[in-house]
Enzyme design. Structure first.
Site, PDB file in Angstrom:
ATOM      1  N   SER A 145       0.867  -1.180   0.000  1.00 43.73           N
ATOM      2  CA  SER A 145       0.000   0.000   0.000  1.00 43.73           C
ATOM      3  C   SER A 145       0.898   1.221   0.000  1.00 43.73           C
ATOM      4  O   SER A 145       2.085   1.125   0.356  1.00 43.73           O
ATOM      5  CB  SER A 145      -0.867  -0.003   1.270  1.00 43.73           C
ATOM      6  OG  SER A 145      -1.497   1.248   1.477  1.00 43.73           O
ATOM      7  N   TYR A 158      -2.390  -1.020  10.430  1.00 45.07           N
ATOM      8  CA  TYR A 158      -2.313  -1.194   8.979  1.00 45.07           C
ATOM      9  C   TYR A 158      -0.977  -0.669   8.457  1.00 45.07           C
ATOM     10  O   TYR A 158      -0.303  -1.347   7.667  1.00 45.07           O
ATOM     11  CB  TYR A 158      -3.473  -0.451   8.320  1.00 45.07           C
ATOM     12  CG  TYR A 158      -3.625  -0.714   6.841  1.00 45.07           C
ATOM     13  CD1 TYR A 158      -4.259  -1.856   6.381  1.00 45.07           C
ATOM     14  CD2 TYR A 158      -3.154   0.196   5.893  1.00 45.07           C
ATOM     15  CE1 TYR A 158      -4.420  -2.103   5.022  1.00 45.07           C
ATOM     16  CE2 TYR A 158      -3.301  -0.035   4.539  1.00 45.07           C
ATOM     17  CZ  TYR A 158      -3.944  -1.181   4.108  1.00 45.07           C
ATOM     18  OH  TYR A 158      -4.084  -1.413   2.753  1.00 45.07           O
TER      19      TYR A 158
END
Length: 265
Positions: A145, A158
């Site tokens: 990401s 995350y």
């Protein structure tokens, strides 16, 4: 890319019943790969995903539903996959998200996000890479990401998982860089780092940002990505397939952002 460039190869894509994972599976199928799908969903959703991958050109399609939050089930998944034949391509895409300030983040969410987004990839890689090295060809592509490269508010687990995924991939790339040859294709490990992409997991974040800013959805995207637009799952999938190309034998240890310039700021 040449049609059926990956003819005879076999790929596992985790989290591939929808979104980026399903798009990656379809793109690999179009290049001649047999596919092992994995993920969650209703029986109808799972059958639809398999049908899409077959229609894209996969010579064979399997599906497994192991819970990758559980290390023992990851091992069982890999045993089942490898029992069906050599695994040439591994795409770790399965992931979950939960947003909350650090002080309010439930410990259970930390554990779950780290387990699925990072530890599962550790286990699939450690179980797949030795055999890839023995055969001289292997591709591991981890869907990280932008948050493997830069931080964001309210995403501590995350961001920690995605930074860890990028770092772990670089270590694996170094450890296996000498495996195989130009002729065999070598063994590479890379990350693709999407920004905002049109998937179910990101939609609530775009909506929340639009509400916080008091602007329409498209304006919320423009505020985040300099390109003023999101990516589509099939665009991320094309990057993954490119990394699996035999000519990419010397492209390893990278973290490629597909983020409209987000991380260039």
């Amino acid at each position: 890319m040449n049609a059926e460039m990956l003819q005879g190869r076999r790929a596992l894509v985790t989290g591939s019943t929808q979104g980026i994972g399903l798009a990656v599976a379809e793109a690999l199928a179009a290049q001649g790969c047999s596919l092992v799908l994995h993920g969650l969903g209703s029986p109808a959703d799972i059958e639809a995903a398999q049908a899409r991958v077959r229609a894209a050109g996969a010579p064979a399609v399997q599906f497994f539903a192991h819970d990758v939050a559980d290390a023992a089930q990851v091992e069982q998944l890999m045993q089942a996959v490898c029992a069906g034949g050599d695994l040439d391509i591994l795409v770790n895409n399965a992931g979950i998200q939960h947003t909350a300030p650090l002080a309010d983040m439930p410990r259970a969410k930390w554990d779950a996000i780290l387990a699925i987004n990072l530890s599962a990839a550790f286990d699939t890689m450690r179980l797949a890479l030795p055999d890839m090295a023995r055969r001289g060809y292997g591709r591991v592509v981890n869907i990280a990401s932008v948050h493997g490269l830069v931080a964001s508010l309210h995403k501590a687990p995350y961001v920690a998982a995605k930074f860890g995924l990028v770092g772990m991939s670089r270590v694996a790339a170094l450890e296996y860089a000498g495996a195989g040859s130009r002729a065999s294709g070598g063994v590479t490990v890379n990350c693709v780092c999407p920004g905002w992409t049109e998937t179910a997991i990101i939609q609530p974040q775009i909506d929340a940002r639009a509400q916080a800013l008091g602007v329409p959805r498209d304006d919320a995207v423009r505020d985040q990505q300099p390109s003023l637009r999101t990516s589509l799952p099939e665009e991320i999938a094309r990057v993954v397939v490119w990394l699996c190309e035999p000519a990419a034998h010397n492209l390893t240890g990278t973290a490629i952002p597909v983020d409209g310039g987000w991380t260039a700021q």
